[in-house]
Design a protein around this motif. Structure first.
Motif, PDB file in Angstrom:
ATOM      1  N   LYS A 168      44.585  28.268  50.857  1.00  0.00           N
ATOM      2  CA  LYS A 168      43.403  28.755  50.147  1.00  0.00           C
ATOM      3  C   LYS A 168      43.644  30.146  49.583  1.00  0.00           C
ATOM      4  CE  LYS A 168      39.167  28.893  48.704  1.00  0.00           C
ATOM      5  NZ  LYS A 168      38.789  28.134  47.489  1.00  0.00           N
ATOM      6  N   ASP A 169      44.342  30.992  50.313  1.00  0.00           N
ATOM      7  CA  ASP A 169      44.679  32.328  49.822  1.00  0.00           C
ATOM      8  C   ASP A 169      45.568  32.247  48.579  1.00  0.00           C
ATOM      9  OD1 ASP A 169      43.229  33.552  51.812  1.00  0.00           O
ATOM     10  OD2 ASP A 169      44.961  33.970  53.091  1.00  0.00           O
ATOM     11  N   GLU A 218      45.581  29.798  46.478  1.00  0.00           N
ATOM     12  CA  GLU A 218      44.716  29.323  45.390  1.00  0.00           C
ATOM     13  C   GLU A 218      43.955  30.495  44.778  1.00  0.00           C
ATOM     14  OE1 GLU A 218      41.088  28.056  43.466  1.00  0.00           O
ATOM     15  OE2 GLU A 218      41.106  28.904  45.493  1.00  0.00           O
ATOM     16  N   SER A 219      43.458  31.392  45.618  1.00  0.00           N
ATOM     17  CA  SER A 219      42.754  32.581  45.128  1.00  0.00           C
ATOM     18  C   SER A 219      43.705  33.500  44.358  1.00  0.00           C
ATOM     19  CB  SER A 219      42.127  33.343  46.300  1.00  0.00           C
ATOM     20  OG  SER A 219      41.145  32.561  46.949  1.00  0.00           O
ATOM     21  N   LYS A 220      44.923  33.631  44.861  1.00  0.00           N
ATOM     22  CA  LYS A 220      45.925  34.445  44.172  1.00  0.00           C
ATOM     23  C   LYS A 220      46.223  33.857  42.798  1.00  0.00           C
ATOM     24  CE  LYS A 220      50.637  36.266  44.570  1.00  0.00           C
ATOM     25  NZ  LYS A 220      51.877  36.305  45.403  1.00  0.00           N
ATOM     26  N   ASP A 241      44.190  32.190  40.902  1.00  0.00           N
ATOM     27  CA  ASP A 241      43.064  32.545  40.031  1.00  0.00           C
ATOM     28  C   ASP A 241      43.220  33.964  39.494  1.00  0.00           C
ATOM     29  OD1 ASP A 241      41.919  30.073  40.468  1.00  0.00           O
ATOM     30  OD2 ASP A 241      40.517  30.793  42.001  1.00  0.00           O
ATOM     31  N   GLU A 242      43.630  34.878  40.369  1.00  0.00           N
ATOM     32  CA  GLU A 242      43.798  36.271  39.961  1.00  0.00           C
ATOM     33  C   GLU A 242      44.912  36.421  38.919  1.00  0.00           C
ATOM     34  OE1 GLU A 242      44.539  38.355  43.574  1.00  0.00           O
ATOM     35  OE2 GLU A 242      42.517  38.030  44.381  1.00  0.00           O
TER      36      GLU A 242
END
Length: 208
Positions: A48-49, A51-53, A55-56
């Motif tokens: 999940k981390d 996935e967030s990275k 997006d960034e």
């Protein structure tokens, strides 16, 4: 001559490279999870981390596209690549999340096959972006073919997995529904890698 020859252009390459490396890390972690679903409490949040990275990184790419007058590739192509790479990680995270939601504890041969396919696709994807940055457009074709072949293996694996699930559906309908969704989400991840390959192929055709 490198497509990303000057410093400003190199920054686009770095963002795409970071995005593909992020996808490769996600594929590696998802592969471990598929081989041992009991590791979800450790690997689920880590994926999940990533996935967030992703997006960034996509946001940073779009910001740079909007702020740069002359980009090394067409703006639409850069944006499409960024979105496609991000979608790969999204699909991987979706598959990992379902393993946690449905409390899957045991691996199977289909999980292990998808782990191998996704890892191999991610490796080819990183190599393809490196070749793009180096201006070696015609060499990217082989990487694209490998990604497409691996996606076909994913299609085959899904058909086999669903066929075996169907044979057991009457005795365990809940497992049929949950595992079907996970298998289909894994196959979707292989499709998303192919979408990146198709986008790269479009770039090559424009510059041929």
């Amino acid at each position: 001559m490198m497509l990303f020859g000057n410093i400003r252009s190199q920054q686009f390459y770095e963002l795409l490279r970071q995005a593909t490396e992020n996808a490769a890390q996600a594929a590696a972690m998802l592969g471990r999870l598929l081989e041992d679903p009991a590791l979800f409490s450790e690997l689920g949040p880590a994926i999940k981390d990533l996935e967030s990275k992703g997006d960034e990184l996509t946001h940073s790419l779009f910001e740079r596209i909007n702020k740069t007058f002359a980009t090394p590739l067409e703006r639409g192509d850069l944006a499409a690549l960024g979105v496609a790479i991000d979608s790969v990680v999204d699909a991987m995270e979706a598959a990992a999340a379902r393993i946690g939601i449905y409390r899957v504890q045991n691996s199977d041969k289909h999980f292990r096959a998808f782990a191998q396919i996704l890892r191999a696709q991610a490796t080819e994807l990183v190599a393809a972006i490196d070749l793009l940055a180096g201006g070696k457009l015609f060499d990217i074709g082989e990487r694209i073919r490998q990604i497409n072949t691996l996606e076909n293996h994913g299609d085959d694996e899904l058909r086999l997995a669903l066929s075996e699930l169907y044979d057991q559906a009457a005795s365990d309908p809940i497992r049929f529904v949950t595992m079907k969704e996970i298998y289909e989400t894994l196959e979707e991840a292989t499709d998303q890698v192919e979408t990146v390959a198709n986008t790269l192929e479009g770039v090559i055709m424009k510059r041929a």
